[in-house]
Design an enzyme around this catalytic site. Structure first.
Site, mmCIF file in Angstrom:
data_model
loop_
_atom_site.group_PDB
_atom_site.id
_atom_site.type_symbol
_atom_site.label_atom_id
_atom_site.label_comp_id
_atom_site.label_asym_id
_atom_site.label_seq_id
_atom_site.Cartn_x
_atom_site.Cartn_y
_atom_site.Cartn_z
ATOM 1 N N HIS A 158 12.365 -8.054 -2.820
ATOM 2 C CA HIS A 158 12.797 -6.498 -1.807
ATOM 3 C C HIS A 158 12.932 -6.971 -0.846
ATOM 4 C CE1 HIS A 158 8.769 -5.590 -2.701
ATOM 5 N NE2 HIS A 158 9.222 -5.009 -1.462
ATOM 6 N N GLU A 162 -1.164 -2.928 3.586
ATOM 7 C CA GLU A 162 -0.913 -1.234 2.279
ATOM 8 C C GLU A 162 -3.111 -0.645 2.575
ATOM 9 O OE1 GLU A 162 1.581 -3.072 -0.639
ATOM 10 O OE2 GLU A 162 0.234 -4.447 -0.512
ATOM 11 N N HIS A 168 7.037 -12.184 0.927
ATOM 12 C CA HIS A 168 8.011 -11.253 1.990
ATOM 13 C C HIS A 168 7.448 -11.512 3.120
ATOM 14 C CE1 HIS A 168 8.179 -9.098 -1.809
ATOM 15 N NE2 HIS A 168 6.610 -8.391 -1.830
ATOM 16 N N LYS A 178 -5.094 -5.184 0.927
ATOM 17 C CA LYS A 178 -4.701 -3.839 -0.174
ATOM 18 C C LYS A 178 -5.730 -3.282 0.483
ATOM 19 C CE LYS A 178 -1.469 -5.087 -3.466
ATOM 20 N NZ LYS A 178 -1.012 -4.798 -2.985
HETATM 21 C C1 BG6 Z 1 5.413 -6.429 -4.112
HETATM 22 C C2 BG6 Z 1 3.709 -6.571 -4.723
HETATM 23 O O1 BG6 Z 1 5.871 -6.938 -4.053
HETATM 24 O O2 BG6 Z 1 4.956 -5.312 -2.853
HETATM 25 C C3 BG6 Z 1 2.639 -5.472 -4.753
HETATM 26 O O3 BG6 Z 1 4.274 -7.192 -5.788
HETATM 27 C C4 BG6 Z 1 3.231 -4.694 -3.174
HETATM 28 O O4 BG6 Z 1 1.589 -6.198 -4.053
HETATM 29 C C5 BG6 Z 1 5.254 -4.053 -2.653
HETATM 30 O O5 BG6 Z 1 2.460 -3.741 -3.515
HETATM 31 C C6 BG6 Z 1 4.634 -3.890 -1.061
HETATM 32 O O6 BG6 Z 1 5.838 -3.573 -0.972
HETATM 33 P P1 BG6 Z 1 6.636 -2.173 -0.321
HETATM 34 O O7 BG6 Z 1 8.243 -2.261 -0.252
HETATM 35 O O8 BG6 Z 1 5.707 -0.814 -0.908
HETATM 36 O O9 BG6 Z 1 6.167 -3.135 1.050
#
Ligand code: BG6
Length: 483
Positions: free
Chosen positions: A175, A213, A237, A337
């Site tokens: 994503h 995060e 990512h 995290k």
């Molecule tokens: C997900 C992970 O793919 O991406 C999560 O499994 C993570 O652990 C998340 O929190 C973060 O996505 P974003 O869009 O909030 O940065």
């Protein structure tokens, strides 16, 4: 062009991802006129819901997440929704019959099967679909992450799905590729003339990619114990961000040309093997601080196990790309995290001027911020106003997307779902990309597994263990937020 007429079937359709991301994204797409009038969304789950139950659930859980300016439109959207109960792997095939009935007579439509379910179900789902005669030439399948937990399992999943769908029908989601700034990275690099000539080891000292995060992992232990930050974030990512930052200019902005260049970057990553893992990687796990529980004390359905003690909630890695453009330029990757802030950014640190005629001053830096506020900052040196001695100060030339463009910034999933419905795979990962990423990750996982030491503790709400800072400080560098 016209939106394609499609039936979108979501496995795991009542799950968290579906309710928080997919359904809201579909509603936005509908509201913007990006769904053909007859397009249907068919959720599948074990839940035993009727269409009306499911519509009621969406009405209760999603209504508050999206702007509803036209109640009639919302009702029309709810009318697109259907639910079919299915139990994967069981002998009861009635769910598949139910799906077949719903789809019958609509063979001319595009069909998108979105697997928002655990990866072990991908193969079985695809086989059931084929068994029920539901795979048409106009069908596509979307695979959510995680795609396996190492190279072998990823290959096995790719083989299983590949036995039923052609590669051009398979859409592997990351994503992050749907985020506006991530796409902007290519525009910034390849639609502007001034950056590309200096985008190399002659001018760039190093690159930092951070996804920090603040959230912990409450309720996710079952998944997270066997994932950890390396699999959950870096394999997909962060490596995607790295490829877009480092790739060569593709000849065309098309699916294969862009992905060909990305995969070359992954293939050029210098392997980190054996003894080097200790030098070039750091892993940490957050511990209790203030009112924040430690990883092992996060509320969850299962008590912590040995796997919980070993899993990393933070990692930092010094990567290198072995090619002409990037030789000798470290790419520092970091994610965790329970860090003090939510911030995703790519920091490109330029080298110092060749010969300085002013006292002080610091090298230029370009910051691409993905979240929370999307923007681009170029730190340049300027003179402090004043009649005395010349004093330098870095000042940001700054572009805020929110202030410059007033249009609503779509969520990553909106863009990606629109692309799947239109059959455009450019922003999805090709099989060779996913596997090249695992090929680089695997030796790190193996070395960590063989290491009797546990991840280094860091207090919740801090920027990770001290070793993460030493990873940079030993070559005289520092994380952007640590100076
Ligand atoms: C997900 C992970 O793919 O991406 C999560 O499994 C993570 O652990 C998340 O929190 C973060 O996505 P974003 O869009 O909030 O940065």
């Amino acid at each position: 062009g016209q939106p394609h007429l499609a039936d979108l079937v979501v496995f795991g359709g009542t799950g968290d991802l579906s309710m928080r991301k997919l359904i809201p994204a579909l509603y936005h797409a509908d509201r913007d006129g990006r769904l053909a009038p007859q397009t249907r969304v068919i959720a599948m789950s074990r839940g035993g819901l009727t269409d009306d139950d499911f519509r009621g659930k969406v009405d209760a859980e999603v209504r508050g997440q999206v702007p509803i300016d036209d109640p009639e439109m919302w009702q029309r959207f709810l009318g697109r929704l259907h639910h079919v109960s299915v139990d994967v792997g069981s002998d009861d095939k009635s769910g598949w019959d139910g799906l077949a009935k719903l789809l019958a007579g609509h063979e001319e439509r595009d069909r998108v099967y979105y697997l928002a379910s655990p990866p072990r179900t991908f193969g079985p789902f695809c086989r059931e679909l084929q068994g029920a005669g539901l795979v048409t030439p106009h069908s596509r399948v979307v695979l959510e992450k995680p795609l396996g937990n190492d190279l072998r399992s990823a290959q096995a999943i790719n083989d299983e799905v590949g036995a039923i769908f052609d590669e051009h029908q398979i859409f592997r989601i990351d994503h992050y590729l749907g985020k506006e700034t991530v796409q902007n990275l290519l525009v910034l690099r390849f639609a502007n003339a001034f950056l590309e000539p200096i985008w190399n080891s002659l001018w760039i000292d190093h690159v930092q990619i951070t996804v920090a995060e603040t959230v912990g992992t409450p309720g996710r232990r079952g998944y997270y114990d066997h994932a950890g930050a390396l699999r959950d974030m870096v394999q997909n990512h962060l490596l995607q961000l790295l490829t877009l930052t480092a790739m060569e200019a593709p000849a065309r902005n098309d699916r294969e040309a862009v992905r060909d260049e990305k995969v070359k970057v992954l293939q050029a990553l210098r392997p980190i093997i054996g003894g080097e893992v200790g030098r070039f990687t750091v892993r940490g796990q957050y511990t209790e601080a203030g009112d924040m529980p430690g990883y092992l004390d996060e509320p969850g359905s299962t008590p912590p196990t040995e796997a919980s003690r070993q899993v990393e909630t933070f990692t930092a890695i010094r990567a290198e790309i072995k090619n002409w453009r990037w030789a000798g330029v470290p790419f520092y990757l970091r994610t965790g995290k329970r860090m003090p802030y939510r911030r995703s950014e790519i920091v490109v640190q330029f080298k110092d001027v060749p010969h300085s005629i002013f006292p002080g001053g610091s090298p230029n830096r370009l910051i691409l911020r993905l979240q929370p506020e999307e923007g681009i900052e170029l730190h340049i040196m300027a003179k402090e106003p004043g009649a005395g001695e010349t004093t330098l100060r870095p000042v940001p030339l700054s572009l805020s997307f929110g202030e410059t463009f007033t249009a609503r910034v779509p969520e990553a999933y909106e863009r990606l779902l629109t692309d799947v419905l239109a059959g455009n795979p450019t922003l999805f990962m090709r099989r060779d990309e996913v596997e090249a990423a695992w090929r680089w990750i695997d030796p790190i996982l193996e070395a960590w597994k063989a290491d009797p030491a546990l991840p280094e503790p860091y207090a919740a709400g801090t920027t990770g263990p001290a070793a993460a800072h030493e990873l940079l400080s030993r070559s005289g560098r520092a994380w952007h937020d640590q100076e």
